[in-house]
Design a protein around this motif. Structure first.
Motif, short mmCIF file in Angstrom:
data_model
loop_
_atom_site.label_atom_id
_atom_site.label_comp_id
_atom_site.label_asym_id
_atom_site.label_seq_id
_atom_site.Cartn_x
_atom_site.Cartn_y
_atom_site.Cartn_z
N ALA A 43 7.88 6.82 1.68
CA ALA A 43 6.46 6.25 1.79
C ALA A 43 6.68 4.11 1.32
O ALA A 43 5.91 3.54 2.27
N GLY A 44 7.87 4.15 0.49
CA GLY A 44 8.07 3.00 0.21
C GLY A 44 9.07 2.12 1.77
O GLY A 44 9.24 0.67 1.76
N ALA A 45 9.85 3.03 1.85
CA ALA A 45 10.84 2.73 3.71
C ALA A 45 9.60 1.83 4.47
O ALA A 45 10.10 1.12 4.81
N THR A 46 8.47 2.57 4.06
CA THR A 46 7.80 2.19 5.79
C THR A 46 7.05 1.43 5.21
O THR A 46 5.73 1.15 6.81
N ALA A 47 6.58 1.25 4.12
CA ALA A 47 5.11 0.28 3.75
C ALA A 47 4.94 -0.52 5.06
O ALA A 47 3.60 -1.06 5.15
N THR A 48 6.05 -1.33 5.16
CA THR A 48 5.49 -3.09 5.59
C THR A 48 5.24 -2.33 7.44
O THR A 48 4.59 -3.18 7.68
N LEU A 49 6.15 -1.24 8.30
CA LEU A 49 4.95 -0.68 9.03
C LEU A 49 4.34 -0.21 8.82
O LEU A 49 3.21 -0.74 9.61
N ALA A 50 3.39 0.71 8.40
CA ALA A 50 2.56 1.12 7.94
C ALA A 50 1.64 -0.23 7.94
O ALA A 50 0.43 -0.02 8.56
N ALA A 51 1.87 -1.21 7.04
CA ALA A 51 1.11 -1.86 6.96
C ALA A 51 0.42 -3.18 7.87
O ALA A 51 -0.64 -2.80 8.16
N ASN A 52 1.58 -3.23 8.95
CA ASN A 52 1.36 -3.62 10.52
C ASN A 52 0.40 -2.80 11.08
O ASN A 52 -0.79 -3.87 11.53
N GLN A 53 0.69 -1.46 11.11
CA GLN A 53 -0.40 -0.66 12.00
C GLN A 53 -1.88 -0.91 11.80
O GLN A 53 -3.17 -0.71 11.85
N GLY A 54 -1.87 -0.64 10.17
CA GLY A 54 -3.50 -0.74 9.64
C GLY A 54 -4.01 -2.07 9.88
O GLY A 54 -5.43 -2.40 10.24
N LEU A 55 -3.30 -3.16 9.91
CA LEU A 55 -4.04 -4.45 10.44
C LEU A 55 -4.01 -4.11 12.34
O LEU A 55 -4.83 -4.50 12.18
N TYR A 56 -3.12 -3.91 12.78
CA TYR A 56 -4.18 -3.71 14.43
C TYR A 56 -5.46 -2.78 14.53
O TYR A 56 -5.69 -3.30 14.89
#
Length: 120
Positions: A43-56
């Motif tokens: 989860a920590g390793a993918t948090a930035t990617l997930a946040a980007n998806q969340g923004l979209y």
């Protein structure tokens, strides 16, 4: 039918705001990790990617709300455009990430899109 269509569009917008919160703010907490079965390290390793998806997802929700409040023909066009984006993103996500996305995202978007078009 217009009321049903607007309610469905509103529900899809709320769903995408929930996804924004989940992916941007809760990804490393239990609700976010449980979504994909990630351990804290993943989860920590993918948090930035997930946040980007969340923004979209937030942009999709904002577009749907804009479609609900704008006068036609702009409101209708915005609802159709953003619901189409939701459906396409859901189909792509189901094909590339997880089949559940087809039912959690694409199906509600498609139902709302069908209702918007039928109400026209």
């Amino acid at each position: 039918m217009e009321i049903v269509a607007n309610v469905l569009v509103g529900l899809v917008a709320v769903l995408h705001m929930y996804i924004l919160v989940l992916e941007m703010f809760l990804w490393e907490k239990k609700p976010g990790r449980g979504l994909h079965g990630f351990d804290p390290e993943m989860a920590g390793a993918t948090a930035t990617l997930a946040a980007n998806q969340g923004l979209y997802n937030g942009f999709l929700a904002a577009g749907l709300v804009w479609g609900l409040v704008a006068a036609d023909p702009t409101g209708f066009a915005a609802r159709v455009f953003f619901l189409s984006c939701v459906v396409i993103a859901g189909v792509y996500g189901a094909a590339t990430a997880n089949r559940r996305i087809l039912f959690a995202q694409a199906l509600p978007g498609a139902l709302a899109l069908a209702a918007v078009l039928a109400a026209r």
